[in-house]
Design an enzyme around this catalytic site. Structure first.
Site, PDB file in Angstrom:
ATOM      1  N   LEU A 115      -3.216   0.274  -2.832  1.00 30.16           N
ATOM      2  CA  LEU A 115      -3.253  -0.356  -4.154  1.00 30.16           C
ATOM      3  C   LEU A 115      -2.074  -1.322  -4.163  1.00 30.16           C
ATOM      4  O   LEU A 115      -1.015  -1.019  -3.600  1.00 30.16           O
ATOM      5  CB  LEU A 115      -3.079   0.683  -5.259  1.00 30.16           C
ATOM      6  CG  LEU A 115      -4.243   1.656  -5.477  1.00 30.16           C
ATOM      7  CD1 LEU A 115      -3.918   2.632  -6.605  1.00 30.16           C
ATOM      8  CD2 LEU A 115      -5.541   0.915  -5.797  1.00 30.16           C
ATOM      9  N   ASP A 116      -2.242  -2.475  -4.791  1.00 34.18           N
ATOM     10  CA  ASP A 116      -1.146  -3.440  -4.861  1.00 34.18           C
ATOM     11  C   ASP A 116       0.049  -2.811  -5.575  1.00 34.18           C
ATOM     12  O   ASP A 116      -0.101  -1.853  -6.337  1.00 34.18           O
ATOM     13  CB  ASP A 116      -1.577  -4.683  -5.651  1.00 34.18           C
ATOM     14  CG  ASP A 116      -2.690  -5.429  -4.955  1.00 34.18           C
ATOM     15  OD1 ASP A 116      -2.818  -5.288  -3.716  1.00 34.18           O
ATOM     16  OD2 ASP A 116      -3.438  -6.145  -5.644  1.00 34.18           O
ATOM     17  N   LYS A 117       1.214  -3.427  -5.378  1.00 28.05           N
ATOM     18  CA  LYS A 117       2.438  -2.892  -5.982  1.00 28.05           C
ATOM     19  C   LYS A 117       2.286  -2.735  -7.506  1.00 28.05           C
ATOM     20  O   LYS A 117       2.729  -1.765  -8.106  1.00 28.05           O
ATOM     21  CB  LYS A 117       3.604  -3.824  -5.636  1.00 28.05           C
ATOM     22  CG  LYS A 117       4.937  -3.302  -6.047  1.00 28.05           C
ATOM     23  CD  LYS A 117       6.039  -4.185  -5.521  1.00 28.05           C
ATOM     24  CE  LYS A 117       7.360  -3.806  -6.157  1.00 28.05           C
ATOM     25  NZ  LYS A 117       8.418  -4.733  -5.825  1.00 28.05           N
ATOM     26  N   LYS A 122      -8.469  -8.969  -7.712  1.00 27.68           N
ATOM     27  CA  LYS A 122      -7.690 -10.106  -8.228  1.00 27.68           C
ATOM     28  C   LYS A 122      -8.211 -11.433  -7.683  1.00 27.68           C
ATOM     29  O   LYS A 122      -8.312 -12.424  -8.418  1.00 27.68           O
ATOM     30  CB  LYS A 122      -6.221  -9.946  -7.835  1.00 27.68           C
ATOM     31  CG  LYS A 122      -5.530  -8.822  -8.571  1.00 27.68           C
ATOM     32  CD  LYS A 122      -4.099  -8.720  -8.103  1.00 27.68           C
ATOM     33  CE  LYS A 122      -3.428  -7.502  -8.689  1.00 27.68           C
ATOM     34  NZ  LYS A 122      -2.217  -7.161  -7.972  1.00 27.68           N
TER      35      LYS A 122
END
Ligand code: URA
Length: 239
Positions: free
Chosen positions: A102-104, A188
């Site tokens: 998962l992205d930051k 995104k």
């Protein structure tokens, strides 16, 4: 020699608090003798049981983490904190790694395991394990966005994305995205291409497993053996 309470936690099946409760309730035995003191030291060859079930240090471990924003989905990093930093030392040394990234700034359900086969079964697009994300964007999501997601998209750099589902919610800036493959920044990038930059992203579920609502951000719990069995059967069903 290792402390009994630590040995219980390091199986990945119980938190420290749960291990203390098991011990207090007299459910833990070592070499057939009920032990209630977590400080008791046990040797590597000791036979540890809970409710009569034999525990082994070597069984694959899988835990569910409520990932908060601000941490990397990695096992270590020189400069930044990772999700593994949220775990107690007994678990950190088991070599758990995140199942996908998962992205930051993304929150929500993240599994960590030491079982490479399980991670593969959950991540391979061929295994059809859907991942569902709650998303909030700048602007309004609409039918055209839904159609674009459904057709599959080619991103600016030529990356081809499989068809995905976008469900519209009552708030026009919010939706539920269901993906089957884990391409880098996929939600995104797809939405940026539609001119609707993502302002918040949260993974709600992976296949049949939803984030446990009782887990606060940053908290974790081991998966039960039933949950692991369900993950396996779901991932191979369509294979
Ligand atoms: N898609 C993204 O863009 N980010 C995530 O963290 C997960 C899916």
């Amino acid at each position: 020699m290792e402390r009994l309470d630590k040995a219980l936690v390091s199986t990945g099946r119980w938190s420290r608090r749960e291990a203390r409760e098991l011990l207090k309730a007299g459910r833990v035995a070592v070499d057939g003798i009920v032990i209630r003191r977590g400080e008791e030291k046990i040797g590597e060859s000791a036979l540890m049981t809970v409710d009569g079930e034999i525990l082994s240090h070597s069984r694959p471990t899988c835990i569910m983490l409520h990932k908060p924003a601000g941490l990397l989905s990695a096992t270590e990093d020189r400069r930044q904190k990772t999700v593994v930093d949220l775990l107690p030392p007994e678990l950190r040394k088991l070599g758990l790694f995140p199942v996908g990234r998962l992205d930051k700034d993304t929150e929500g359900l993240l599994l960590l395991t030491d079982d490479g086969a399980l991670a593969h079964a959950l991540l391979s697009p061929k295994k059809h394990v859907d991942k569902v994300y709650f998303v909030r964007v700048e602007g309004r999501l609409d039918r055209q966005d839904q159609d674009a997601f459904q057709k599959g998209m080619v991103l600016g750099d030529g990356t081809r994305c499989l068809p995905a589902e976008l469900r519209l919610l009552a708030d026009p800036g919010e939706g539920l995205v269901t993906l089957r493959e884990g391409k880098y920044h996929q939600v995104k990038r797809r939405l940026a291409q539609r001119g609707k930059p993502v302002t918040y992203l949260n993974r709600l579920s992976m296949g049949p497993l939803s984030l446990d609502e009782r887990l606060e951000k940053g908290a974790w719990r081991p998966l039960t053996s039933e949950e692991i069995a369900i993950l396996w059967s779901n991932s191979t069903k369509n294979y």
